[in-house]
Enzyme design. Sequence first.
Site, PDB file in Angstrom:
ATOM      1  N   ARG A  78     -29.940 -12.229   6.028  1.00 37.33           N
ATOM      2  CA  ARG A  78     -30.480 -10.915   6.359  1.00 37.33           C
ATOM      3  C   ARG A  78     -31.962 -10.847   5.977  1.00 37.33           C
ATOM      4  O   ARG A  78     -32.387 -11.403   4.975  1.00 37.33           O
ATOM      5  CB  ARG A  78     -29.702  -9.819   5.624  1.00 37.33           C
ATOM      6  N   TYR A 220     -28.333 -14.090  13.411  1.00 37.85           N
ATOM      7  CA  TYR A 220     -27.433 -14.431  12.306  1.00 37.85           C
ATOM      8  C   TYR A 220     -26.858 -13.217  11.578  1.00 37.85           C
ATOM      9  O   TYR A 220     -27.582 -12.272  11.253  1.00 37.85           O
ATOM     10  CB  TYR A 220     -28.173 -15.315  11.291  1.00 37.85           C
ATOM     11  N   GLY A 222     -25.516 -10.297   9.378  1.00 36.37           N
ATOM     12  CA  GLY A 222     -25.760  -8.860   9.333  1.00 36.37           C
ATOM     13  C   GLY A 222     -26.940  -8.397  10.168  1.00 36.37           C
ATOM     14  O   GLY A 222     -27.041  -7.213  10.494  1.00 36.37           O
ATOM     15  N   LYS A 229     -23.146  -4.486   8.673  1.00 31.77           N
ATOM     16  CA  LYS A 229     -24.041  -3.803   7.721  1.00 31.77           C
ATOM     17  C   LYS A 229     -24.799  -2.645   8.388  1.00 31.77           C
ATOM     18  O   LYS A 229     -25.009  -1.609   7.773  1.00 31.77           O
ATOM     19  CB  LYS A 229     -25.036  -4.796   7.113  1.00 31.77           C
ATOM     20  N   HIS A 249     -20.324  -0.610   0.005  1.00 36.10           N
ATOM     21  CA  HIS A 249     -20.328  -2.074   0.106  1.00 36.10           C
ATOM     22  C   HIS A 249     -19.280  -2.626  -0.870  1.00 36.10           C
ATOM     23  O   HIS A 249     -19.629  -3.186  -1.907  1.00 36.10           O
ATOM     24  CB  HIS A 249     -21.746  -2.566  -0.256  1.00 36.10           C
ATOM     25  N   SER A 271     -24.444  -8.793  -2.204  1.00 35.36           N
ATOM     26  CA  SER A 271     -24.101  -9.934  -1.367  1.00 35.36           C
ATOM     27  C   SER A 271     -24.146 -11.232  -2.176  1.00 35.36           C
ATOM     28  O   SER A 271     -25.072 -11.449  -2.963  1.00 35.36           O
ATOM     29  CB  SER A 271     -25.075 -10.026  -0.189  1.00 35.36           C
ATOM     30  N   ALA A 272     -23.137 -12.055  -1.964  1.00 36.62           N
ATOM     31  CA  ALA A 272     -22.996 -13.341  -2.646  1.00 36.62           C
ATOM     32  C   ALA A 272     -22.811 -13.191  -4.159  1.00 36.62           C
ATOM     33  O   ALA A 272     -23.250 -14.018  -4.946  1.00 36.62           O
ATOM     34  CB  ALA A 272     -24.164 -14.285  -2.324  1.00 36.62           C
ATOM     35  N   CYS A 273     -22.135 -12.107  -4.572  1.00 43.50           N
ATOM     36  CA  CYS A 273     -21.833 -11.898  -5.996  1.00 43.50           C
ATOM     37  C   CYS A 273     -20.333 -11.766  -6.259  1.00 43.50           C
ATOM     38  O   CYS A 273     -19.931 -11.272  -7.310  1.00 43.50           O
ATOM     39  CB  CYS A 273     -22.595 -10.688  -6.527  1.00 43.50           C
ATOM     40  N   THR A 276     -15.730 -11.340  -1.800  1.00 45.42           N
ATOM     41  CA  THR A 276     -14.693 -12.027  -1.037  1.00 45.42           C
ATOM     42  C   THR A 276     -13.727 -12.743  -1.988  1.00 45.42           C
ATOM     43  O   THR A 276     -12.515 -12.715  -1.793  1.00 45.42           O
ATOM     44  CB  THR A 276     -15.333 -13.003  -0.035  1.00 45.42           C
ATOM     45  N   ASN A 277     -14.281 -13.356  -3.030  1.00 46.63           N
ATOM     46  CA  ASN A 277     -13.428 -14.076  -3.975  1.00 46.63           C
ATOM     47  C   ASN A 277     -12.507 -13.137  -4.752  1.00 46.63           C
ATOM     48  O   ASN A 277     -11.322 -13.437  -4.925  1.00 46.63           O
ATOM     49  CB  ASN A 277     -14.276 -14.909  -4.934  1.00 46.63           C
ATOM     50  N   ASN A 389     -26.416 -19.820   2.058  1.00 46.64           N
ATOM     51  CA  ASN A 389     -25.822 -18.649   2.718  1.00 46.64           C
ATOM     52  C   ASN A 389     -25.025 -19.061   3.964  1.00 46.64           C
ATOM     53  O   ASN A 389     -24.873 -18.281   4.889  1.00 46.64           O
ATOM     54  CB  ASN A 389     -26.907 -17.625   3.083  1.00 46.64           C
ATOM     55  N   SER A 390     -24.521 -20.285   3.964  1.00 45.99           N
ATOM     56  CA  SER A 390     -23.656 -20.688   5.086  1.00 45.99           C
ATOM     57  C   SER A 390     -22.355 -19.900   4.999  1.00 45.99           C
ATOM     58  O   SER A 390     -21.910 -19.529   3.908  1.00 45.99           O
ATOM     59  CB  SER A 390     -23.393 -22.189   5.043  1.00 45.99           C
TER      60      SER A 390
HETATM   61  P1  GDP Z   1     -19.667 -11.850  -1.654  1.00 45.81           P
HETATM   62  O1  GDP Z   1     -20.809 -12.213  -0.788  1.00 45.81           O
HETATM   63  O2  GDP Z   1     -19.972 -10.691  -2.558  1.00 45.81           O
HETATM   64  O3  GDP Z   1     -18.403 -11.653  -0.897  1.00 45.81           O
HETATM   65  O4  GDP Z   1     -19.440 -13.062  -2.654  1.00 45.81           O
HETATM   66  P2  GDP Z   1     -18.419 -14.310  -2.599  1.00 45.81           P
HETATM   67  O5  GDP Z   1     -17.062 -13.914  -3.083  1.00 45.81           O
HETATM   68  O6  GDP Z   1     -18.501 -14.935  -1.265  1.00 45.81           O
HETATM   69  O7  GDP Z   1     -19.066 -15.242  -3.689  1.00 45.81           O
HETATM   70  C1  GDP Z   1     -20.397 -15.672  -3.617  1.00 45.81           C
HETATM   71  C2  GDP Z   1     -20.573 -16.894  -4.467  1.00 45.81           C
HETATM   72  O8  GDP Z   1     -20.256 -16.578  -5.830  1.00 45.81           O
HETATM   73  C3  GDP Z   1     -19.668 -18.036  -4.050  1.00 45.81           C
HETATM   74  O9  GDP Z   1     -20.379 -19.240  -4.144  1.00 45.81           O
HETATM   75  C4  GDP Z   1     -18.552 -17.988  -5.070  1.00 45.81           C
HETATM   76  O10 GDP Z   1     -17.965 -19.244  -5.303  1.00 45.81           O
HETATM   77  C5  GDP Z   1     -19.246 -17.446  -6.324  1.00 45.81           C
HETATM   78  N1  GDP Z   1     -18.307 -16.660  -7.171  1.00 45.81           N
HETATM   79  C6  GDP Z   1     -17.454 -15.701  -6.760  1.00 45.81           C
HETATM   80  N2  GDP Z   1     -16.706 -15.233  -7.799  1.00 45.81           N
HETATM   81  C7  GDP Z   1     -17.129 -15.899  -8.896  1.00 45.81           C
HETATM   82  C8  GDP Z   1     -16.741 -15.868 -10.286  1.00 45.81           C
HETATM   83  O11 GDP Z   1     -15.859 -15.132 -10.715  1.00 45.81           O
HETATM   84  N3  GDP Z   1     -17.431 -16.699 -11.131  1.00 45.81           N
HETATM   85  C9  GDP Z   1     -18.414 -17.533 -10.677  1.00 45.81           C
HETATM   86  N4  GDP Z   1     -19.026 -18.312 -11.562  1.00 45.81           N
HETATM   87  N5  GDP Z   1     -18.779 -17.606  -9.375  1.00 45.81           N
HETATM   88  C10 GDP Z   1     -18.161 -16.793  -8.493  1.00 45.81           C
HETATM   89  P1  PGA Z   2     -21.718 -10.308   1.755  1.00 46.77           P
HETATM   90  O1  PGA Z   2     -22.097 -10.010   3.288  1.00 46.77           O
HETATM   91  O2  PGA Z   2     -22.544 -11.425   1.210  1.00 46.77           O
HETATM   92  O3  PGA Z   2     -22.009  -9.014   1.060  1.00 46.77           O
HETATM   93  O4  PGA Z   2     -20.264 -10.656   1.762  1.00 46.77           O
HETATM   94  C1  PGA Z   2     -22.946 -10.596   4.167  1.00 46.77           C
HETATM   95  C2  PGA Z   2     -24.433 -10.289   4.130  1.00 46.77           C
HETATM   96  O5  PGA Z   2     -25.030 -10.241   3.068  1.00 46.77           O
HETATM   97  O6  PGA Z   2     -24.999 -10.096   5.214  1.00 46.77           O
HETATM   98 MN    MN Z   3     -18.328 -11.670   1.156  1.00 50.44          MN
END
Ligand code: GDP
Ligand code: PGA
Ligand code: MN
Length: 610
Positions: A78, A220, A222, A229, A249, A271-273, A276-277, A389-390
């Site tokens: 983004r 790409y 969002g 978004k 969010h 994002s990326a925190c 999803t996990n 960000n793949s």
């Molecule tokens: P989203 O973008 O908020 O959905 O985040 P994701 O769930 O896709 O996670 C983003 C990155 O953080 C990925 O590389 C995950 O492996 C990593 N990650 C997610 N949860 C944890 C956690 O509990 N601990 C650590 N160290 N890394 C995490």
């Molecule tokens: P996420 O969403 O990383 O919050 O899951 C995608 C994005 O940032 O565009």
């Molecule tokens: Mn996600």
Amino acid sequence: MTTAAAPVQGTTHAGLQAWVDEVAAMTTPDEVVWVTGSDEEWTRLTDKLVEAGTFVRLNEEKKPNSFYAASDPSDVARVEDRTYICSVDEKDSGPTNNWMDPNEMKDLMRGLYKGCMKGRTMYVIPFVMGHLDAENPMFGVEITDSEYVTVSMRVMARCGTDVLRRIEGLGEAAQYVPALHSVGAPLEPGQQDVKWPCNPEKYIVQFPEERTIWSYGSGYGGNALLGKKCYALRIASVMARDEGWMAEHMLILKLTSPEQQVYYIAAGFPSACGKTNLAMLKPTIPGWKVETLGDDIAWMRFGKDGRLYAVNPEFGFFGVAPGTNEHTNPNAMATINKGNSVFTNVALTDDGDVWWEGLENMPEHATSWKGEDWTPADGEAGVLSSHANSRYCTPIKQCDILAPEYDDPQGVPISAIFFGGRRKTTVPLVTESRDWTHGTFMGATLSSETTAAATGQVGVVRRDPMAMLPFIGYNAGDYFQHWINMGKDADATKLPKIFYVNWFRRDEEGNFVWPGFGENSRVLKWAIERIEGKAAAVETPIGHVPTPESLDTDGLDMDPAELAKALAVDPEEWKAEIPQIEEWFAKFGDNLPTQLQVELDGLKARLGVE
Ligand code: GDP
Ligand code: PGA
Ligand code: MN
């Protein structure tokens, strides 16, 4: 949605037809195609993408009906600095958004859109965010000149003729969000297309009063899948403010205790925190079960019973690939292994599968997202096979642990809201707020290190209120007030409890102190036990944190000193946050709700700061 219907050309909805005609006249595509959502259409589009070299069909045995794509290296995330909230009045976009006068922006963008689809096909995608059977279905229509976007939208949102018929059934009064997208790469006659058409000049623009989206230049995520978004957060947040609900969010998960008590939890992380996990977490504590409802966006409104109900408006997952594996997220792995997915900017293996950093079975050789040879030796030298960000783009219905309530347009009643970010220091594993207003303060002051999900520097600590910094479609000061009002008007005993978490604290060697992933179930359990009045806590200046005994550590292989580090509230570290919070709040001037200033004053007093 799969229907056998033949491609429809045009609509009986005169307003929609007029808009489509107007866009076609401006952008001059070779042809206009209305997206039906049929299987035949999926095949036609994916075949076309394979032929164009944008897609590589993956090995049918490993990833059936799935595709690999590599974007232009300049179009990977983004683009927050190119994202605008063009409200009529500048002050309504607030201090956190880019702004330009809407008429000026439209003039500028009309110039860019003029002839921009030349040599391409213009797709008209009727879609709905949330349920088609919702009381007020949230319709949208995306126009795009990208097959990649069309295919991805079909995964991420309910799209096609069924939706169009419902819009038409409501007559001319039907409300929908018009969302215009172009990659900004017209083709001259005979000109060879590139694999990933895009334009160095990018604009991602929301017109909040008109509930309209104009996007240009990027293909790409969002920036281009406009239901996500742009609509479900930026435009929807404005609708939510006006109509008394919330567009956040947040992931949504269902937690079942060994006693078969059910709780629904929403969590907002940048994002990326880790959304999803956490959404698909496999608990490490016996007897506890997690099911998924959503991994990115929650629309929440109060039900007649006074509880806050959440629905996930999306239809797929757009998840960060690196770090995803059988240990960290077995449920995501099972989902993508069923196929019907698009993988972008990961590595392509020689046997036609995908690979990324952190996945098991590192290949001896692969093609990197940049199209270069990649071997484990490159990996050791620090060359990444996959962009940070793949992403995988995969249907939510394939998730084995999708909760049945996903299909309920009423949504699920939320018991707890988690906020969290990525902080090496300062922020403990979990903190419980005292009440809704204090929780709103925690959200409003949330901080996180920047990630690769947006272009720009990675690892810089910034305030990311409610994980919504790039997604609030109006003045963030007014957004804070909206949060406070939502709580004020509600029955306090029925409001979700708000917690602040941090899975990313590091030790002196730079290692994560908390193991995270499945072990985060221990934190969910503690939060539920707090709600039930069962778990102990220590009162600190920032809120309640677990006593080491109150957190279930059975079977957790962790040194007590490390655990203490994860839970620690260091007053000196928190004192150092205060000037940053003050600087952040100063941005809002008179628009800062007084309740948040009162919360800050209280925190300062408890820390003994002047
Ligand atoms: P989203 O973008 O908020 O959905 O985040 P994701 O769930 O896709 O996670 C983003 C990155 O953080 C990925 O590389 C995950 O492996 C990593 N990650 C997610 N949860 C944890 C956690 O509990 N601990 C650590 N160290 N890394 C995490
Ligand atoms: P996420 O969403 O990383 O919050 O899951 C995608 C994005 O940032 O565009
Ligand atoms: Mn996600």
